[in-house]
Design a protein around this motif. Structure first.
Motif, PDB file in Angstrom:
ATOM      1  N   LYS A   1       0.201  -2.305  -4.859  1.00  0.00           N
ATOM      2  CA  LYS A   1      -1.071  -2.979  -5.127  1.00  0.00           C
ATOM      3  C   LYS A   1      -2.238  -2.013  -4.916  1.00  0.00           C
ATOM      4  CE  LYS A   1       0.472  -7.595  -3.894  1.00  0.00           C
ATOM      5  NZ  LYS A   1       0.320  -8.731  -2.983  1.00  0.00           N
ATOM      6  N   ARG A   2      -2.021  -1.060  -4.000  1.00  0.00           N
ATOM      7  CA  ARG A   2      -3.071  -0.099  -3.672  1.00  0.00           C
ATOM      8  C   ARG A   2      -2.417   1.263  -3.446  1.00  0.00           C
ATOM      9  NH1 ARG A   2      -6.972  -0.444   1.610  1.00  0.00           N
ATOM     10  NH2 ARG A   2      -4.967  -0.440   2.654  1.00  0.00           N
ATOM     11  N   ILE A   3      -3.014   2.324  -3.994  1.00  0.00           N
ATOM     12  CA  ILE A   3      -2.513   3.685  -3.833  1.00  0.00           C
ATOM     13  C   ILE A   3      -3.606   4.506  -3.161  1.00  0.00           C
ATOM     14  CG2 ILE A   3      -1.624   5.742  -4.989  1.00  0.00           C
ATOM     15  CD1 ILE A   3      -0.800   3.855  -7.312  1.00  0.00           C
ATOM     16  N   VAL A   4      -3.260   5.087  -2.011  1.00  0.00           N
ATOM     17  CA  VAL A   4      -4.234   5.841  -1.226  1.00  0.00           C
ATOM     18  C   VAL A   4      -3.792   7.302  -1.132  1.00  0.00           C
ATOM     19  CG1 VAL A   4      -5.427   6.035   0.989  1.00  0.00           C
ATOM     20  CG2 VAL A   4      -4.776   3.770   0.123  1.00  0.00           C
ATOM     21  N   ASN A   5      -4.633   8.164  -1.615  1.00  0.00           N
ATOM     22  CA  ASN A   5      -4.416   9.600  -1.582  1.00  0.00           C
ATOM     23  C   ASN A   5      -4.876  10.138  -0.227  1.00  0.00           C
ATOM     24  OD1 ASN A   5      -4.140  12.316  -2.552  1.00  0.00           O
ATOM     25  ND2 ASN A   5      -6.345  12.322  -2.900  1.00  0.00           N
ATOM     26  N   VAL A   6      -4.017  10.905   0.468  1.00  0.00           N
ATOM     27  CA  VAL A   6      -4.364  11.490   1.763  1.00  0.00           C
ATOM     28  C   VAL A   6      -4.310  13.011   1.616  1.00  0.00           C
ATOM     29  CG1 VAL A   6      -3.778  11.648   4.213  1.00  0.00           C
ATOM     30  CG2 VAL A   6      -3.340   9.514   2.965  1.00  0.00           C
TER      31      VAL A   6
ATOM     32  N   ALA B   1       5.109   5.498   1.775  1.00  0.00           N
ATOM     33  CA  ALA B   1       4.438   6.765   1.482  1.00  0.00           C
ATOM     34  C   ALA B   1       5.362   7.698   0.717  1.00  0.00           C
ATOM     35  CB  ALA B   1       3.983   7.438   2.776  1.00  0.00           C
ATOM     36  N   ILE B   2       4.750   8.495  -0.119  1.00  0.00           N
ATOM     37  CA  ILE B   2       5.430   9.576  -0.826  1.00  0.00           C
ATOM     38  C   ILE B   2       4.782  10.871  -0.363  1.00  0.00           C
ATOM     39  CG2 ILE B   2       5.782  10.692  -3.047  1.00  0.00           C
ATOM     40  CD1 ILE B   2       5.780   7.955  -4.327  1.00  0.00           C
ATOM     41  N   VAL B   3       5.623  11.796   0.106  1.00  0.00           N
ATOM     42  CA  VAL B   3       5.130  13.120   0.498  1.00  0.00           C
ATOM     43  C   VAL B   3       5.820  14.151  -0.390  1.00  0.00           C
ATOM     44  CG1 VAL B   3       4.917  14.792   2.350  1.00  0.00           C
ATOM     45  CG2 VAL B   3       4.728  12.358   2.865  1.00  0.00           C
TER      46      VAL B   3
ATOM     47  N   THR C   1       0.851  -1.185   0.000  1.00  0.00           N
ATOM     48  CA  THR C   1       0.000   0.000   0.000  1.00  0.00           C
ATOM     49  C   THR C   1       0.884   1.230   0.000  1.00  0.00           C
ATOM     50  OG1 THR C   1      -1.771  -1.137   1.179  1.00  0.00           O
ATOM     51  CG2 THR C   1      -1.786   1.260   1.256  1.00  0.00           C
ATOM     52  N   LEU C   2       0.602   2.135  -0.929  1.00  0.00           N
ATOM     53  CA  LEU C   2       1.345   3.376  -1.063  1.00  0.00           C
ATOM     54  C   LEU C   2       0.429   4.548  -0.728  1.00  0.00           C
ATOM     55  CD1 LEU C   2       3.837   4.999  -2.077  1.00  0.00           C
ATOM     56  CD2 LEU C   2       2.830   4.866  -4.367  1.00  0.00           C
ATOM     57  N   LEU C   3       0.823   5.348   0.269  1.00  0.00           N
ATOM     58  CA  LEU C   3       0.097   6.572   0.589  1.00  0.00           C
ATOM     59  C   LEU C   3       0.774   7.723  -0.138  1.00  0.00           C
ATOM     60  CD1 LEU C   3      -0.262   6.214   4.475  1.00  0.00           C
ATOM     61  CD2 LEU C   3      -1.798   5.365   2.703  1.00  0.00           C
ATOM     62  N   VAL C   4      -0.008   8.666  -0.649  1.00  0.00           N
ATOM     63  CA  VAL C   4       0.553   9.869  -1.266  1.00  0.00           C
ATOM     64  C   VAL C   4      -0.088  11.086  -0.619  1.00  0.00           C
ATOM     65  CG1 VAL C   4       1.165   8.823  -3.476  1.00  0.00           C
ATOM     66  CG2 VAL C   4      -1.091   9.830  -3.201  1.00  0.00           C
ATOM     67  N   GLY C   5       0.729  12.111  -0.371  1.00  0.00           N
ATOM     68  CA  GLY C   5       0.229  13.325   0.240  1.00  0.00           C
ATOM     69  C   GLY C   5       1.177  14.476   0.001  1.00  0.00           C
ATOM     70  N   PHE C   6       0.795  15.644   0.485  1.00  0.00           N
ATOM     71  CA  PHE C   6       1.652  16.822   0.371  1.00  0.00           C
ATOM     72  C   PHE C   6       1.300  17.803   1.481  1.00  0.00           C
ATOM     73  CE2 PHE C   6      -2.123  18.249  -1.795  1.00  0.00           C
ATOM     74  CZ  PHE C   6      -2.152  19.627  -1.655  1.00  0.00           C
ATOM     75  N   GLY C   7       2.224  18.704   1.747  1.00  0.00           N
ATOM     76  CA  GLY C   7       1.965  19.785   2.690  1.00  0.00           C
ATOM     77  C   GLY C   7       1.694  19.312   4.094  1.00  0.00           C
TER      78      GLY C   7
END
Length: 135
Positions: free
Chosen positions: A84-89, A62-64, A33-39
């Motif tokens: 397998k799964r990408i979750v936008n935060v 996670a990628i920030v 599972t990959l989380l993506v976010g910013f700020g």
């Protein structure tokens, strides 16, 4: 004159791409599972990855993003290809980062965790929402 000025702005974008901050990687290199976010989601995502890693080592990364325009695409494309799964935060109602990722890279987030009530999202909330998604 208009064409000249548009061309000048486009050259500036190319120069900006050379100075972009690449997104920061958090978590395991053996993620599913990959989380993506910013700020402002940076701290809560870090907290969530730490908590999740205690219960399920290696399953989360996670990628920030620091800079999101022009979007640094190479790193995120490489990491997304393995997930397998990408979750936008995000801290908004529309999932702006997910829309930008899709537009610029073709990466489609499989889920989103959005909070838009004016309060900061917490790492605990991210963990809880991820658990709810599994069921």
């Amino acid at each position: 004159m208009r064409v000249h000025m548009v061309d000048k702005r486009m050259r500036k974008l190319e120069l900006l791409k050379q100075e972009l901050l690449e997104p920061e990687w958090i978590g395991s290199d053996e993620y599913e599972t990959l989380l993506v976010g910013f700020g402002s989601t940076d701290g809560p995502i870090r907290e969530a990855i730490q908590t999740l890693s205690e219960g399920s080592p290696g399953k989360y990364g996670a990628i920030v993003f620091g800079d999101i325009w022009p979007l640094p695409t190479k790193f995120v494309s490489e990491k997304a290809a393995k997930a397998k799964r990408i979750v936008n935060v995000e801290q908004n109602a529309t999932g702006q980062l997910a829309l930008l990722l899709r537009e610029q890279t073709g990466i489609v987030c499989t889920d989103s965790i959005l909070k838009y009530d004016g309060r900061q999202i917490s790492g605990e909330e991210i963990v809880q929402r991820l658990k709810e998604m599994k069921s």
